[in-house]
Design a protein around this motif. Structure first.
Motif, short mmCIF file in Angstrom:
data_model
loop_
_atom_site.label_atom_id
_atom_site.label_comp_id
_atom_site.label_asym_id
_atom_site.label_seq_id
_atom_site.Cartn_x
_atom_site.Cartn_y
_atom_site.Cartn_z
N PRO A 213 0.82 -1.23 0.00
CA PRO A 213 0.00 0.00 0.00
C PRO A 213 0.85 1.27 0.00
CG PRO A 213 -0.87 -1.60 1.55
CD PRO A 213 0.48 -2.11 1.11
N ASP A 214 1.93 1.25 0.78
CA ASP A 214 2.77 2.44 0.86
C ASP A 214 3.42 2.78 -0.47
OD1 ASP A 214 2.19 2.59 3.53
OD2 ASP A 214 4.00 1.56 4.18
N VAL A 215 3.79 1.74 -1.23
CA VAL A 215 4.50 1.96 -2.49
C VAL A 215 3.53 2.24 -3.64
CG1 VAL A 215 6.03 0.90 -4.18
CG2 VAL A 215 6.44 0.52 -1.75
N LEU A 216 2.44 1.48 -3.69
CA LEU A 216 1.54 1.56 -4.84
C LEU A 216 0.53 2.71 -4.75
CD1 LEU A 216 0.59 -2.20 -5.29
CD2 LEU A 216 2.42 -0.94 -6.42
N GLN A 217 -0.05 2.91 -3.58
CA GLN A 217 -1.19 3.81 -3.48
C GLN A 217 -0.92 5.25 -3.92
OE1 GLN A 217 -4.14 2.19 -2.71
NE2 GLN A 217 -5.00 4.04 -3.61
N PRO A 218 0.24 5.82 -3.58
CA PRO A 218 0.49 7.19 -4.04
C PRO A 218 0.44 7.33 -5.56
CG PRO A 218 2.02 6.62 -2.30
CD PRO A 218 1.31 5.35 -2.67
N ILE A 219 0.93 6.31 -6.28
CA ILE A 219 0.89 6.35 -7.75
C ILE A 219 -0.55 6.28 -8.24
CG2 ILE A 219 1.62 5.16 -9.86
CD1 ILE A 219 4.07 4.17 -8.33
N LEU A 220 -1.34 5.40 -7.62
CA LEU A 220 -2.75 5.29 -8.01
C LEU A 220 -3.52 6.57 -7.67
CD1 LEU A 220 -3.66 1.66 -6.83
CD2 LEU A 220 -2.51 2.40 -8.92
N ASP A 221 -3.25 7.13 -6.50
CA ASP A 221 -3.94 8.35 -6.09
C ASP A 221 -3.63 9.51 -7.03
OD1 ASP A 221 -5.06 7.01 -3.96
OD2 ASP A 221 -3.60 7.71 -2.50
N LYS A 222 -2.37 9.62 -7.45
CA LYS A 222 -1.99 10.71 -8.35
C LYS A 222 -2.68 10.56 -9.71
CE LYS A 222 1.97 13.13 -10.37
NZ LYS A 222 1.41 13.15 -11.73
#
Length: 269
Positions: free
Chosen positions: A83-92
């Motif tokens: 979650p820490d690695v993937l979610q920021p990319i998805l959120d952006k």
């Protein structure tokens, strides 16, 4: 001649079916779907109930998956820092596209949805059906995976997914082998998959493949929205956004080594 699976194979087949259906099933339906003898399926289910992997409804005797397996999957994702690695990319990507984002990972020869982000707000939010395991021939993500495979293998997987059995998905579902093969060629040329009202009515998507530096396909990143918002120009714009974000995800894949022993040894050094 029918091959008799081992007890372990039958056990995992039952778990996968219950996870895919995500609903209660009667013993007879479960056994018939997996082509198992009902007595054998009952023994496996009794064991799984005793171990806490499956629950049986006292009123109906139907079986359903317990939360034990999803909880283990969640713990794995947390331990791998996914979650820490993937979610920021998805959120952006969700913020930039103002649409629903879905990430699917390739696991056990299936594309499984593992994360999402919502960029639309209020009445603009897409009310889309969630497929835990994606139908390959009618989903944008499924198409980008199949396009990376040899055509004979891609066709085999598409047929297993439901190609040639129309009426199950959306009104623009691909129905013939020729149509499907042409679509794979278009997907390869574009570098992204497009599905407009194929998986479900009034919903469309564009997806990009996540391919590691070694050339391995590991997943797909999809932007999903109402079909009326997805004009040809809009699809082209979203496709480029999906490709860019998929390339970012490829840089951090695989994630199992993020918090592994080697990393701890490096910290100690």
């Amino acid at each position: 001649m029918k091959v008799v699976n081992s007890l372990i194979e039958n056990c995992f087949a039952i778990l996968e079916l219950l996870a895919t259906e995500a609903q209660s099933m009667r013993l007879s339906d479960l056994a018939d779907r997996l082509e198992l003898q009902r007595s054998g399926a009952h023994r496996v289910l009794t064991t799984l109930v005793g171990l806490g992997w499956v629950e049986q409804d006292d009123a109906t005797d139907f079986y359903r998956l317990s939360l034990k397996l999803p909880a283990i999957g969640y713990r794995f994702m947390q331990a791998a820092s996914m979650p820490d690695v993937l979610q920021p990319i998805l959120d952006k990507l969700a913020k930039d596209s103002r649409e629903l984002i879905r990430l699917a990972a390739l696991a056990s020869e299936n594309l499984t949805t593992i994360a999402h982000a919502q960029g639309a707000q209020g009445s603009l939010i897409c009310r889309s059906r969630t497929f835990p395991v994606l139908p390959l021939h009618v989903s944008a993500s499924g198409k980008v995976w199949l396009a990376t495979l040899p055509r004979e293998e891609a066709l085999k997987r598409a047929l297993e997914s439901g190609l040639g059995k129309p009426g199950v998905y959306g009104p623009r579902e691909i129905k013939t082998v020729d149509e499907f093969m042409s679509e794979l060629d278009r997907t390869t040329t574009r570098g992204c998959g497009i599905a407009l009202e194929e998986a479900e009515e009034a919903v469309g998507a564009v997806a990009a493949p996540i391919i590691t530096a070694s050339g391995q396909f590991v997943g797909a990143l999809a932007i999903v929205g109402p079909a009326f918002r997805l004009s040809e120009t809009r699809l082209s714009e979203l496709g480029e956004q999906a490709k860019a974000s998929a390339a970012e995800l490829a840089l951090v894949w695989p994630l199992r080594s993020v918090a592994g022993p080697d990393a701890r040894d490096g910290d100690a050094a």
